[in-house]
Design a protein around this motif. Structure first.
Motif, short mmCIF file in Angstrom:
data_model
loop_
_atom_site.label_atom_id
_atom_site.label_comp_id
_atom_site.label_asym_id
_atom_site.label_seq_id
_atom_site.Cartn_x
_atom_site.Cartn_y
_atom_site.Cartn_z
N ALA A 35 0.83 -1.20 0.00
CA ALA A 35 0.00 0.00 0.00
C ALA A 35 0.87 1.26 0.00
O ALA A 35 0.56 2.23 -0.71
CB ALA A 35 -0.93 0.00 1.21
N PHE A 36 1.95 1.24 0.77
CA PHE A 36 2.84 2.41 0.81
C PHE A 36 3.51 2.64 -0.53
O PHE A 36 3.59 3.79 -1.01
CB PHE A 36 3.90 2.22 1.90
CG PHE A 36 4.88 3.35 1.99
CD1 PHE A 36 4.50 4.59 2.47
CD2 PHE A 36 6.19 3.18 1.56
CE1 PHE A 36 5.41 5.64 2.53
CE2 PHE A 36 7.10 4.22 1.61
CZ PHE A 36 6.71 5.46 2.10
N PRO A 48 -8.54 9.14 -8.21
CA PRO A 48 -9.19 8.88 -6.92
C PRO A 48 -9.53 7.42 -6.68
O PRO A 48 -9.44 6.94 -5.54
CB PRO A 48 -10.46 9.75 -6.99
CG PRO A 48 -10.67 10.03 -8.44
CD PRO A 48 -9.31 10.07 -9.05
N LEU A 49 -9.93 6.69 -7.71
CA LEU A 49 -10.25 5.28 -7.51
C LEU A 49 -8.99 4.48 -7.18
O LEU A 49 -9.03 3.57 -6.34
CB LEU A 49 -10.93 4.71 -8.75
CG LEU A 49 -12.38 5.16 -8.98
CD1 LEU A 49 -12.92 4.61 -10.29
CD2 LEU A 49 -13.27 4.73 -7.81
N ALA A 50 -7.88 4.82 -7.81
CA ALA A 50 -6.62 4.15 -7.49
C ALA A 50 -6.22 4.43 -6.05
O ALA A 50 -5.77 3.53 -5.32
CB ALA A 50 -5.52 4.59 -8.45
N MET A 51 -6.39 5.67 -5.60
CA MET A 51 -6.05 6.00 -4.22
C MET A 51 -6.98 5.28 -3.25
O MET A 51 -6.55 4.83 -2.17
CB MET A 51 -6.11 7.51 -4.01
CG MET A 51 -5.58 7.96 -2.66
SD MET A 51 -3.85 7.45 -2.34
CE MET A 51 -2.95 8.60 -3.41
N ALA A 52 -8.26 5.16 -3.62
CA ALA A 52 -9.19 4.41 -2.77
C ALA A 52 -8.74 2.96 -2.64
O ALA A 52 -8.78 2.37 -1.54
CB ALA A 52 -10.60 4.47 -3.35
N LEU A 53 -8.28 2.36 -3.73
CA LEU A 53 -7.76 0.99 -3.69
C LEU A 53 -6.54 0.88 -2.80
O LEU A 53 -6.36 -0.12 -2.09
CB LEU A 53 -7.44 0.52 -5.11
CG LEU A 53 -8.64 0.26 -6.02
CD1 LEU A 53 -8.19 0.09 -7.46
CD2 LEU A 53 -9.42 -0.97 -5.57
N VAL A 54 -5.69 1.89 -2.81
CA VAL A 54 -4.50 1.89 -1.96
C VAL A 54 -4.91 1.84 -0.48
O VAL A 54 -4.36 1.05 0.30
CB VAL A 54 -3.64 3.13 -2.23
CG1 VAL A 54 -2.57 3.30 -1.16
CG2 VAL A 54 -2.98 3.03 -3.61
N VAL A 56 -7.75 0.84 0.78
CA VAL A 56 -8.39 -0.45 1.08
C VAL A 56 -7.33 -1.55 1.20
O VAL A 56 -7.46 -2.45 2.03
CB VAL A 56 -9.44 -0.80 0.02
CG1 VAL A 56 -10.01 -2.19 0.26
CG2 VAL A 56 -10.57 0.23 0.02
N LEU A 57 -6.28 -1.47 0.38
CA LEU A 57 -5.19 -2.44 0.49
C LEU A 57 -4.56 -2.39 1.87
O LEU A 57 -4.27 -3.43 2.48
CB LEU A 57 -4.15 -2.15 -0.60
CG LEU A 57 -2.87 -2.99 -0.60
CD1 LEU A 57 -3.17 -4.48 -0.60
CD2 LEU A 57 -2.00 -2.61 -1.80
N VAL A 81 -14.18 -8.23 4.82
CA VAL A 81 -14.88 -7.05 4.28
C VAL A 81 -13.97 -6.18 3.42
O VAL A 81 -14.35 -5.78 2.31
CB VAL A 81 -15.55 -6.24 5.40
CG1 VAL A 81 -16.01 -4.87 4.89
CG2 VAL A 81 -16.74 -7.00 5.97
N PRO A 82 -12.73 -5.84 3.87
CA PRO A 82 -11.87 -5.04 3.00
C PRO A 82 -11.51 -5.74 1.69
O PRO A 82 -11.38 -5.08 0.66
CB PRO A 82 -10.62 -4.80 3.86
CG PRO A 82 -11.08 -4.94 5.26
CD PRO A 82 -12.12 -6.02 5.21
#
Length: 220
Positions: A35-36, A48-54, A56-57, A81-82
């Motif tokens: 994630a980092f 924004p969707l890529a950052m949201a995935l980060v 959630v990861l 859930v994640p």
């Protein structure tokens, strides 16, 4: 439901102690590392969707850590859930930006995952030895379906998805083999599910990032 019910599902766990699964617990750091790394690659790109995935990861790593230390029903929920959230966000991102679908159709594609899983998980449950990994087995099939469909429209993205599906299948192999190999490998093999899954999820974000930066969006 008893949310404090103890769960003993992995080779490494021999009692109900907090550190009964030290390797399984510590290897969740792989998710945080992934994630980092992806946070550094995605930030400032306007994705924004890529950052949201980060994010959630990172949550996957925390949830899995809680499960492999507390090993109770509530922490099992924090574990799964994640993962489900990552899958749903990625499907939306793929529908929206790999195929250029509208928000409505992209959302309907996300909703379609649930009947797809309901229809395919029972089929995988009939595979001898697959066990609880049957719940994850429909995911690499879905990724490969997207890859095949994108092979001409976005070949680089398709190759990236295929590689991601391959790593996921390998990680599922380690997850499935955990209890079977327990007599020979006392620590089990579940920890490799964490390591390879972290690599795979980070890679899937990278595939999406590269697709977006290359401008390969399907026409609306």
């Amino acid at each position: 439901m008893d949310w404090t019910r103890q769960i003993d599902a992995y080779c490494e766990r021999l009692d109900a102690g907090y550190w009964a699964e030290p390797v399984n617990a510590v290897t969740n750091a792989a998710f945080l590392v992934a994630a980092f790394v992806m946070w550094r690659r995605v930030r400032g790109e306007g994705l924004p969707l890529a950052m949201a995935l980060v994010w959630v990861l990172a949550a996957i790593g925390v949830g899995s850590y809680l499960f492999h230390t507390h090993a109770q029903a509530w922490s099992a929920l924090a574990d799964v859930v994640p993962i489900l959230l990552f899958i749903l966000i990625y499907i939306y991102a793929a529908n929206r930006h790999y195929w250029g679908l509208s928000r409505l159709w992209s959302g309907l594609g996300v909703a379609a995952f649930f009947p797809y899983a309901a229809a395919t998980v029972p089929l995988f449950q009939m595979v001898p030895g697959l066990g609880s990994s049957a719940g994850y087995a429909p995911v690499p099939v879905l990724i490969l379906a997207y890859a095949w469909a994108l092979r001409r429209r976005a070949p680089e993205t398709a190759r990236g998805l295929t590689l991601g599906a391959g790593v996921l299948v390998l990680s599922l192999g380690f997850r499935t083999a955990d209890m079977a190999l327990c007599p020979a490998v006392p620590v089990g093999t579940h920890f490799m599910w964490h390591v390879l899954n972290a690599v795979m999820l980070g890679w899937m974000i990278e595939v999406y990032r590269r697709h977006m930066l290359a401008g390969h969006r399907a026409p609306r």
